[in-house]
Design a protein around this motif. Structure first.
Motif, mmCIF file in Angstrom:
data_model
loop_
_atom_site.group_PDB
_atom_site.id
_atom_site.type_symbol
_atom_site.label_atom_id
_atom_site.label_comp_id
_atom_site.label_asym_id
_atom_site.label_seq_id
_atom_site.Cartn_x
_atom_site.Cartn_y
_atom_site.Cartn_z
ATOM 1 N N PRO A 125 0.867 -1.188 0.000
ATOM 2 C CA PRO A 125 0.000 0.000 0.000
ATOM 3 C C PRO A 125 0.902 1.236 0.000
ATOM 4 O O PRO A 125 1.333 1.705 1.037
ATOM 5 C CB PRO A 125 -0.778 -0.130 1.309
ATOM 6 C CG PRO A 125 0.103 -0.924 2.192
ATOM 7 C CD PRO A 125 0.973 -1.787 1.335
ATOM 8 N N LEU A 183 -0.877 -0.891 -4.280
ATOM 9 C CA LEU A 183 -2.147 -0.206 -4.040
ATOM 10 C C LEU A 183 -1.800 1.237 -3.711
ATOM 11 O O LEU A 183 -1.094 1.502 -2.722
ATOM 12 C CB LEU A 183 -2.893 -0.811 -2.832
ATOM 13 C CG LEU A 183 -3.994 0.091 -2.281
ATOM 14 C CD1 LEU A 183 -5.231 0.066 -3.169
ATOM 15 C CD2 LEU A 183 -4.362 -0.285 -0.863
ATOM 16 N N GLY A 226 -4.303 4.084 -0.554
ATOM 17 C CA GLY A 226 -4.895 3.304 0.539
ATOM 18 C C GLY A 226 -4.699 4.063 1.843
ATOM 19 O O GLY A 226 -4.372 5.258 1.842
ATOM 20 N N SER A 227 -4.850 3.339 2.958
ATOM 21 C CA SER A 227 -4.670 4.005 4.262
ATOM 22 C C SER A 227 -3.238 4.509 4.406
ATOM 23 O O SER A 227 -3.009 5.650 4.806
ATOM 24 C CB SER A 227 -4.989 3.026 5.388
ATOM 25 O OG SER A 227 -6.299 2.549 5.248
ATOM 26 N N ASN A 228 -2.276 3.671 4.057
ATOM 27 C CA ASN A 228 -0.870 4.090 4.173
ATOM 28 C C ASN A 228 -0.508 5.148 3.143
ATOM 29 O O ASN A 228 0.525 5.788 3.256
ATOM 30 C CB ASN A 228 0.069 2.881 4.060
ATOM 31 C CG ASN A 228 0.118 2.110 5.365
ATOM 32 O OD1 ASN A 228 0.929 2.361 6.240
ATOM 33 N ND2 ASN A 228 -0.797 1.169 5.529
ATOM 34 N N TYR A 269 -12.948 -2.582 0.233
ATOM 35 C CA TYR A 269 -11.940 -2.363 1.282
ATOM 36 C C TYR A 269 -12.683 -2.287 2.612
ATOM 37 O O TYR A 269 -13.478 -1.359 2.831
ATOM 38 C CB TYR A 269 -11.169 -1.080 1.005
ATOM 39 C CG TYR A 269 -10.064 -0.747 1.985
ATOM 40 C CD1 TYR A 269 -9.479 0.515 1.997
ATOM 41 C CD2 TYR A 269 -9.558 -1.688 2.893
ATOM 42 C CE1 TYR A 269 -8.436 0.828 2.877
ATOM 43 C CE2 TYR A 269 -8.533 -1.382 3.774
ATOM 44 C CZ TYR A 269 -7.970 -0.125 3.750
ATOM 45 O OH TYR A 269 -6.931 0.181 4.625
ATOM 46 N N ARG A 308 -11.760 -0.358 11.844
ATOM 47 C CA ARG A 308 -11.080 0.567 12.774
ATOM 48 C C ARG A 308 -10.930 1.966 12.192
ATOM 49 O O ARG A 308 -10.777 2.940 12.931
ATOM 50 C CB ARG A 308 -9.726 0.012 13.226
ATOM 51 C CG ARG A 308 -8.654 -0.044 12.163
ATOM 52 C CD ARG A 308 -7.309 -0.524 12.742
ATOM 53 N NE ARG A 308 -6.241 -0.544 11.766
ATOM 54 C CZ ARG A 308 -6.046 -1.542 10.896
ATOM 55 N NH1 ARG A 308 -6.880 -2.575 10.890
ATOM 56 N NH2 ARG A 308 -5.053 -1.500 10.023
ATOM 57 N N LYS A 361 -10.383 -6.635 0.313
ATOM 58 C CA LYS A 361 -9.194 -6.533 1.168
ATOM 59 C C LYS A 361 -9.714 -6.469 2.599
ATOM 60 O O LYS A 361 -10.370 -5.508 2.994
ATOM 61 C CB LYS A 361 -8.373 -5.299 0.839
ATOM 62 C CG LYS A 361 -7.189 -5.125 1.781
ATOM 63 C CD LYS A 361 -6.321 -3.952 1.434
ATOM 64 C CE LYS A 361 -7.006 -2.639 1.637
ATOM 65 N NZ LYS A 361 -6.082 -1.495 1.497
ATOM 66 N N SER A 388 -9.205 -5.897 6.231
ATOM 67 C CA SER A 388 -8.350 -5.332 7.284
ATOM 68 C C SER A 388 -9.102 -5.324 8.608
ATOM 69 O O SER A 388 -8.806 -4.506 9.491
ATOM 70 C CB SER A 388 -7.919 -3.904 6.911
ATOM 71 O OG SER A 388 -7.096 -3.938 5.763
ATOM 72 N N GLY A 411 -5.526 -7.788 4.752
ATOM 73 C CA GLY A 411 -5.075 -6.387 4.864
ATOM 74 C C GLY A 411 -4.187 -6.208 6.073
ATOM 75 O O GLY A 411 -4.132 -5.125 6.645
ATOM 76 N N SER A 412 -3.484 -7.291 6.430
ATOM 77 C CA SER A 412 -2.576 -7.130 7.579
ATOM 78 C C SER A 412 -1.614 -8.314 7.644
ATOM 79 O O SER A 412 -2.003 -9.462 7.393
ATOM 80 C CB SER A 412 -3.410 -7.084 8.864
ATOM 81 O OG SER A 412 -2.660 -7.575 9.959
ATOM 82 N N VAL A 416 -2.319 -7.180 1.231
ATOM 83 C CA VAL A 416 -1.852 -5.795 1.063
ATOM 84 C C VAL A 416 -1.257 -5.418 2.411
ATOM 85 O O VAL A 416 -1.999 -5.274 3.399
ATOM 86 C CB VAL A 416 -3.011 -4.844 0.705
ATOM 87 C CG1 VAL A 416 -2.472 -3.445 0.449
ATOM 88 C CG2 VAL A 416 -3.770 -5.356 -0.515
ATOM 89 N N LEU A 417 0.065 -5.346 2.465
ATOM 90 C CA LEU A 417 0.756 -5.316 3.749
ATOM 91 C C LEU A 417 1.619 -4.065 3.874
ATOM 92 O O LEU A 417 2.515 -3.855 3.040
ATOM 93 C CB LEU A 417 1.643 -6.558 3.891
ATOM 94 C CG LEU A 417 0.964 -7.910 3.552
ATOM 95 C CD1 LEU A 417 1.982 -9.032 3.609
ATOM 96 C CD2 LEU A 417 -0.218 -8.174 4.463
ATOM 97 N N SER A 418 1.362 -3.262 4.912
ATOM 98 C CA SER A 418 2.112 -1.996 5.035
ATOM 99 C C SER A 418 3.618 -2.247 5.099
ATOM 100 O O SER A 418 4.399 -1.491 4.521
ATOM 101 C CB SER A 418 1.642 -1.216 6.267
ATOM 102 O OG SER A 418 1.733 -2.019 7.418
HETATM 103 O O1 LIG Z 1 -2.669 1.006 3.688
HETATM 104 C C1 LIG Z 1 -3.575 0.230 3.293
HETATM 105 O O2 LIG Z 1 -4.521 0.568 2.551
HETATM 106 C C2 LIG Z 1 -3.470 -1.171 3.706
HETATM 107 O O3 LIG Z 1 -4.158 -2.016 3.170
HETATM 108 C C3 LIG Z 1 -2.494 -1.519 4.775
HETATM 109 C C4 LIG Z 1 -2.923 -2.730 5.531
HETATM 110 O O4 LIG Z 1 -4.255 -2.557 5.965
HETATM 111 C C5 LIG Z 1 -1.986 -2.930 6.685
HETATM 112 O O5 LIG Z 1 -2.293 -2.358 7.747
HETATM 113 O O6 LIG Z 1 -0.957 -3.574 6.469
#
Ligand SMILES: O=C(O)C(=O)C[C@H](O)C(=O)O
Length: 299
Positions: free
Chosen positions: A13, A44, A47-49, A139, A143, A168, A170, A193-194, A210-212
Motif C-alpha cells: 500500500p 495499491l 490506501g490508508s498508508n 476495502y 477501525r 481486502k 483489514s 489487509g494485515s 496488502v501489507l504496510s
Molecule cells: O494502507 C492500506 O490501505 C493497507 O491495506 C495496509 C494494511 O491494511 C496494513 O495495515 O498492512
C-alpha cells in the motif's frame, strides 16, 4: 493474465512521501522504481498508508499517474477511489480508469455508520460496480471506517457481480468468514489487509495480502507466501511470526508515520506524514532503528 493471477501475491500500500507537507512525486517515483525489482505482485496507491484522505482529488490523480507510469509492466495496480457516496465514487473511478489502474479499491461508506446495513452496502457496491469502467474490490477496515464491517452474507451477494472481484480484509474478524462466503465458481478473491492475518488467510484460501511492511521489507513479505506455496509450513510460520513482531514494534503504535521511518532507514523515501498525522518523535525513531538493527536489517 487472469483476474486471479493479477491479484495473487503481496501488494505494497504505497505511501505518499510528503516533504514540508507537499507531495514529492520524484521520491514517489523512485520508491516505485526500487520496488519494481522486488517480488511484489503490485501496488495499491491511495490506501490508508497512502493517506488518501489527506489528498486533494487533483493530488490523488497525480499520484495514480506517477505510480502507473513508474511501475513495471508485470506489476498490478490497485487504486483507492472510494468516496462517501456511490455517485462521487463512480465519478472519481471513471476519472482514473484510463490511467492504467487494473482495479479500484473502494472503502466501505461509513459516515452514516448506523445506516450501513447489508442492504445499503449491497446497493452501494452494486451501483458502483454497475457503472465502474474497471473491476472493483471492497476495502473493509472497521477501525478506520466508524466500525463498519461488511457481512459475509453481503459478500456472498456481491461476489456474484461480474465487476466486483475481491475484498481486502483489514478487519479483526476471521478472514475465513469471507473466503467461505464466496459462492462456488464466483470470480471473487480475498486479500488479507494485515501481516498479522496474512499466513492464516493463505491457509484458509485467501490469495495474497496488502501489507504496510511490504513498503520496506517487500521480499520478506513475499517469502511467507513462497514458503507456504512450497508446503514449508513450519518455515512460513517462523517467518510470519518474526515479521508480525517487527510490524508490531514498528507500526504497532506509530502507524503510517512509523512505516515511513522504517522506509527511510531501509533505503526508501518514506519522508513524513501530512497533518493531521504527526511525525514520530526522536525517541520513537531511535526505537525503530534499534528494532531494525536488532533484526539484522540495518547495519
Ligand atoms: O494502507 C492500506 O490501505 C493497507 O491495506 C495496509 C494494511 O491494511 C496494513 O495495515 O498492512
Amino acid at each position: 493474465m487472469s483476474i486471479k493471477e493479477k491479484l495473487t501475491g503481496v501488494f505494497a500500500p504505497i505511501v505518499t512521501p510528503f516533504v514540508n507537507q507537499e507531495i514529492d512525486y520524484k521520491k514517489l517515483k523512485e520508491n516505485i522504481q526500487k520496488l519494481n525489482n522486488s517480488k511484489l505482485k503490485g501496488y495499491l496507491c491511495l490506501g490508508s498508508n497512502g493517506e488518501f484522505r489527506s489528498l486533494t482529488d487533483e493530488e490523488a490523480i497525480k499520484v495514480i499517474k506517477t505510480v502507473a507510469k513508474s511501475k513495471s509492466k508485470d506489476k498490478t495496480l490497485l487504486a483507492g477511489t472510494g468516496r462517501e457516496s456511490a455517485w462521487a465514487t463512480i465519478e472519481f473511478t471513471k476519472k482514473v480508469a484510463d490511467f492504467g489502474v487494473d482495479f479500484a479499491s473502494v472503502l466501505t461508506p461509513h459516515y452514516f455508520a448506523s445506516k450501513m446495513t447489508d442492504e445499503a452496502l449491497i446497493k452501494f457496491y452494486t451501483e458502483v460496480a454497475d457503472k465502474s469502467p474497471i473491476p472493483i474490490t471492497i476495502y473493509c477496515i472497521p477501525r478506520s471506517a466508524n466500525g463498519v464491517l461488511i457481512s459475509p452474507r453481503a459478500i456472498s451477494v456481491l461476489a456474484q457481480h461480474h465487476n466486483i472481484v475481491g475484498i481486502k480484509d483489514s478487519s479483526k474478524e476471521d478472514i475465513g468468514n469471507y473466503v467461505n462466503a464466496v459462492p462456488k465458481g464466483a470470480e471473487f478473491y480475498v486479500l488479507s489487509g494485515s501481516i498479522n492475518k496474512f499466513l492464516d488467510g493463505l491457509k484458509k484460501g485467501a490469495i495474497g495480502g496488502v501489507l504496510s511492511m511490504a513498503n520496506y521489507l517487500p521480499d520478506l513479505c513475499c517469502e511467507i507466501q513462497e514458503l507456504f506455496n512450497d508446503g514449508k509450513c513450519e518455515e512460513a510460520e517462523k517467518l510470519s511470526n518474526r515479521l508480525c513482531k517487527i510490524n508490531e514494534k514498528v507500526s504497532g503504535n506509530g502507524g503510517v508515520a512509523a512505516v515511513k521511518v522504517a522506509m527511510n532507514f531501509l533505503g526508501y523515501y518514506g519522508m513524513e506524514p501530512r497533518l493531521p498525522l504527526l511525525p514520530l518523535k526522536e525517541d520513537e525513531i531511535e526505537e525503530i532503528k534499534k528494532v531494525l538493527k536488532g533484526e539484522g536489517l540495518l547495519s
